[in-house]
Enzyme design. Structure first.
Site, mmCIF file in Angstrom:
data_model
loop_
_atom_site.group_PDB
_atom_site.id
_atom_site.type_symbol
_atom_site.label_atom_id
_atom_site.label_comp_id
_atom_site.label_asym_id
_atom_site.label_seq_id
_atom_site.Cartn_x
_atom_site.Cartn_y
_atom_site.Cartn_z
ATOM 1 N N CYS A 27 5.549 -17.153 17.532
ATOM 2 C CA CYS A 27 6.385 -17.415 18.702
ATOM 3 C C CYS A 27 5.638 -17.025 19.978
ATOM 4 O O CYS A 27 4.507 -16.548 19.944
ATOM 5 C CB CYS A 27 7.700 -16.645 18.617
ATOM 6 S SG CYS A 27 7.461 -14.863 18.515
ATOM 7 N N CYS A 30 4.296 -13.526 20.308
ATOM 8 C CA CYS A 30 3.004 -13.324 19.643
ATOM 9 C C CYS A 30 1.863 -13.685 20.590
ATOM 10 O O CYS A 30 0.850 -12.980 20.669
ATOM 11 C CB CYS A 30 2.910 -14.174 18.375
ATOM 12 S SG CYS A 30 4.109 -13.757 17.092
ATOM 13 N N CYS A 97 -39.724 -10.748 10.093
ATOM 14 C CA CYS A 97 -39.115 -12.081 10.069
ATOM 15 C C CYS A 97 -37.614 -11.971 9.836
ATOM 16 O O CYS A 97 -36.811 -12.665 10.464
ATOM 17 C CB CYS A 97 -39.743 -12.934 8.967
ATOM 18 S SG CYS A 97 -41.509 -13.204 9.128
ATOM 19 N N ASP A 503 -7.842 5.865 -15.507
ATOM 20 C CA ASP A 503 -6.474 5.556 -15.887
ATOM 21 C C ASP A 503 -6.464 5.500 -17.408
ATOM 22 O O ASP A 503 -7.414 5.013 -18.025
ATOM 23 C CB ASP A 503 -6.049 4.208 -15.308
ATOM 24 C CG ASP A 503 -4.730 3.739 -15.870
ATOM 25 O OD1 ASP A 503 -3.730 4.447 -15.693
ATOM 26 O OD2 ASP A 503 -4.718 2.671 -16.516
ATOM 27 N N ASP A 705 -7.489 -0.833 -14.853
ATOM 28 C CA ASP A 705 -7.421 -2.250 -15.226
ATOM 29 C C ASP A 705 -6.137 -2.934 -14.791
ATOM 30 O O ASP A 705 -5.992 -4.137 -14.979
ATOM 31 C CB ASP A 705 -7.573 -2.405 -16.746
ATOM 32 C CG ASP A 705 -6.333 -1.918 -17.494
ATOM 33 O OD1 ASP A 705 -5.638 -1.010 -16.967
ATOM 34 O OD2 ASP A 705 -6.065 -2.436 -18.584
#
Length: 834
Positions: A27, A30, A97, A503, A705
């Site tokens: 809007c 913003c 370089c 974990d 995981d």
């Protein structure tokens, strides 16, 4: 772009307008907010934001960097869309370089950061979305180098040959053939033989070497001069030109010490030999660099070009590019699996060694996943395609390896600072050498030759290759062992890990718990199972699946519940037949005020065996009572105890983080030999637990995981994810283990330590070589020919030292590899305790 990429440091002309794309605006407020934060950036003179085009036009002073604009927009809560562009750069020869290309790219409008890798001859550029790619190529061309779009992931990264009909060693051979007549008299003299090559012949031969085969040094050196910098080619061009020019001067004047034929003493052999030796060194270096990219080529070679697809009851062979998700692919014995998918028919063993590092073939049957690039050993498999192209596991592996090899390690920043001033300092030393020797001795010939030696022996190439070649070799050999290192920073940090936090579920254990005990309190065990199954319907939690599997085995039908909701870190609750059911851990029972004393003795006994205990309580008429307990067992992964022992032998402290009760967690910790156990840790608290483990001199790695491990993986200095887990965990972690073997953790630390050691060795010898070699040359203790040979050898030795990493093998395992004594090594769901 890796966090270790070199900041672009972009600079624009005064009042240049910079277009910045912005996403997330909804809007007019913003727009106002973004304009305000942009105008607050130092150096921004005005900013106009357009909501329709989702972009900002910023009028900036010369000192404004697009990264500052991006940071301001992101802090305001919006995003700046950006893209990553890979460019193949041709013509780079040394660290100078690299610095020049990065500087040229950084000055290009729209560039946020640029990282150039000398070993792979590639540039990884992060740009604002919509940035003109041709502007990047023009910037590189303006710096004196050639560029082209980089090949697709996994393609052969070796430099393209310009002479298709000639071998790549032909310039070395031609230069050697032309140089032999020039150096032969010197060699013969050493053995007492005397012969002479006429000066005119020397001039012709040396001219061909200098300006035909050595033309590459002039081209690259001229490009450096135009860009206002210097490089190795400039040093070689200046040094050999000085020796060549001195010889031409003596030949024309005839005014130097006479040789055996009455002609002046010439130095054509010095200029020609230097060029020949450096060409030889660059050829050997290129061959060695191609070997560092062997891992990418080996992975790319796994991709089949065609697939056998079943359509309308017939099998037809089609190009892999036309295979779509959902297609049925037939894989015959001995063929490579062309796609990622699920087996629908058939059974076989599949060799996944080049993808996961697992040396033994893995049995596959209906419902199991196969990975594209693996080899079907002995049976016919019918596979339903689940992923193709860039989304396949193999493509993602190649992308990860390429990203790691393209990024810069933080230690490379030191080299970049040195290389930025290296060539100018060498030229100053050469000038001081020629003037000092000339005025001090009056022998300007010796003065020039000593200055030539200074320019020739200086080698910024070794500095530029020291870090990237070691990283390429290290990440490559790690990938072949099933260890994917996402970026160079993770590789560099991992060598100093002092603590590994695990974990428990899915990392140290299989993550497939089974229901091993049902203890009702004043009721029927099947009724307890019925209520527990009702609560767990629709849940994907491993404990929920264990309950539902047992209910199916017992033939128990779970009723429908209402108002079901999860209680994070504690359990679940739901309504059934006017009652409220609760299933969870001891913490939940304490919060509810439910007395568990009646089954406390049984709970202690199960916890001592390493079981995870859950309680079921019923609330009716405002009163809550205990209905019983359920106990779960999870198999410890094969190799988990050995993994802990390997880490401890490396001097690494091991910590287990788990939501289990203290008794169960302690039993698991004892069985595995874990140094420290932290029990009853909520998923949201894991990141804080990792932060607590940090401190001065401590580097913490987190291994997990699951989705709930992602914050802890991000909080750790190095996140290590199991590829058997979720994509979120793998995306967050800096290191991914391609198979669920916890011993790979110790392997990852070991390869990191060895790679970092190689980096330090390479940098040490590169610096020492220049620190020792340049003064020796300046004091007249090295001839130009010896200096040229030493320069050629320095780069080759650095790359060769890095290639020794290819011989790396995982550390010898020790300690017991048998089953842990206090925890079961395979889940045994039946029989249950009555």
């Amino acid at each position: 772009m890796s966090a270790s990429a070199t900041p672009a440091g972009a600079r624009y002309a005064a009042n240049t307008k910079i277009r910045v794309p912005i996403s997330g605006m909804t809007c007019a407020s913003c727009v106002t907010r973004v304009e305000k934060v942009l105008r607050a950036v130092p150096g921004v003179r005005d900013a106009a934001v357009n909501l329709a085009t989702e972009s900002a036009m910023v009028e900036a002073a010369p000192a404004v960097n697009p990264i500052d604009l991006e940071r301001a927009i992101m802090e305001a809560g919006y995003q700046v869309p950006h893209e990553e562009v890979d460019l193949a750069i041709r013509g780079m020869t040394c660290a100078s370089c690299v610095a020049r290309v990065e500087k040229a790219l950084g000055r290009t409008e729209g560039v946020l950061s640029a990282s150039v890798n000398l070993a792979t001859e590639r540039a990884r550029v992060r740009v604002l979305a919509g940035t003109d790619i041709e502007a990047l190529r023009a910037a590189v061309a303006g710096a004196g180098y050639e560029t082209e779009p980089a090949s697709a992931p996994g393609a052969d990264v070796a430099p393209a040959r310009k002479h298709i009909l000639l071998p790549d060693w032909w310039p070395v051979a031609a230069s050697a053939i032309l140089t032999i007549p020039l150096v032969a008299p010197m060699v013969g003299l050493a053995f007492g033989a005397q012969w002479h090559t006429p000066g005119a012949v020397q001039l012709v031969l040396a001219t061909l070497v200098q300006f035909w085969l050595g033309a590459r040094f002039y081209r690259a050196g001229w490009g450096a001069l135009k860009a206002g910098t210097g490089n190795m080619d400039l040093l070689v061009a200046l040094g050999t030109s000085a020796a060549y020019g001195l010889s031409v001067f003596h030949l024309l004047r005839g005014a130097a010490q006479s040789g055996p034929a009455g002609e002046p003493h010439l130095y054509f052999e010095a200029s020609a030999a230097i060029i020949t030796l450096i060409l030889l060194g660059k050829w050997l270096e290129a061959r060695a660099k191609r070997q560092t990219t062997e891992a990418i080529r080996a992975l790319n070679a796994l991709r089949p070009e065609r697939a056998r697809v079943r359509r309308d009851g017939r099998e037809i062979e089609v190009p892999l590019a036309v295979v779509a998700v959902g297609n049925i692919v037939v894989v015959r014995p001995g063929e490579r699996v062309p796609v990622d998918g699920d087996v629908r028919e058939g059974r076989s063993h599949v060799d996944e060694s080049l993808i996961t590092g697992e040396s033994l073939p893995v049995a596959k049957g209906p419902g199991e996943r196969v990975t594209g690039g693996s080899v079907n050993a002995d049976g016919l498999l019918v596979v339903e395609t689940r992923a193709i192209g860039a989304e396949t596991t193999l493509a993602r592996i190649i992308r990860l390896v390429e990203d790691a090899q393209a990024a810069k390690a933080p230690i490379q920043r030191i080299v970049d600072k040195v290389s930025a001033v290296f060539v100018p300092i060498v030229l100053v030393i050469a000038l001081v050498t020629v003037l000092g020797w000339g005025f001090a001795t009056g022998d300007w010939t010796a003065a020039v030759l000593n200055a030539v030696a200074v320019m020739v022996i200086a080698c910024p190439c070794a500095l530029g290759l020291a870090t990237p070649t070691a990283i390429m070799a290290g990440t490559g050999v790690a990938a072949r062992r099933g260890i994917l290192i996402k970026d160079a920073e993770a590789l560099e940090i991992a060598h100093s890990i002092t603590t590994v936090a695990f974990d428990k579920t899915g990392t140290l254990t299989e993550g497939r718990p089974a229901l091993v005990a049902l203890e009702p309190l004043g009721g029927e065990r099947l009724e307890l199972l019925r209520l527990a199954a009702a609560l767990q319907q629709g849940s994907s939690h491993p404990l929920a699946r264990a309950v539902l599997i047992e209910a199916e085995i017992e033939g128990v039908r779970a009723p429908e519940v209402s108002e079901a909701r999860a209680l994070p870190g504690r359990g679940v609750q739901a309504a059934l037949d006017g009652q409220t059911l609760y299933l969870g851990n001891s913490r939940l029972m304490t919060e509810l005020g439910v007395d568990t004393v009646a089954l406390a003795e049984r709970e202690h006994a199960l916890a001592a065996q390493g079981r995870t205990v859950s309680w079921l309580a019923i609330e009716a008429g405002g009163a809550r009572r205990l209905a019983g307990l359920l106990a779960f067992g999870d198999a410890v992964k094969a190799g988990a105890r050995e993994a802990v022992a390997l880490l401890q032998r490396q001097g690494v402290k091991t910590v287990m983080l788990t939501g289990d009760n203290r008794g169960s967690a302690a039993a698991a910790g004892r069985a595995l030999g874990i140094d420290e156990v932290r029990a009853e840790v909520l998923p949201a608290d894991k990141a804080q637990a990792v932060a607590d483990l940090k401190g001065p001199g401590k580097v913490v790695a987190m291994v997990g995981d699951g989705i709930n491990d992602a914050p802890a993986l991000a909080a750790a200095d190095v996140g290590i994810a199991m590829a058997t887990g979720t994509d979120v965990a793998m995306h967050t972690a800096g290191v991914t283990l391609m198979r669920g073997d916890p011993t790979l953790i110790a392997d990852a630390i070991d390869i990191s330590r060895r790679t970092y050691r190689k980096i330090l060795q390479n940098l040490f010898w590169a610096f020492v070589y220049n620190v020792v070699g340049i003064p020796l040359a300046a004091f007249g203790l090295l001839s130009p020919v010896i200096a040229g040979a030493a320069m050629a050898a320095s780069s080759v030795s650095v790359v060769t030292n890095a290639l020794l990493l290819r011989r790396w093998r995982p550390p010898a395992s020790g300690g017991g590899t048998g089953p842990a004594s206090e925890i079961e090594t395979a889940p045994q769901p039946r029989p249950l305790t009555a």
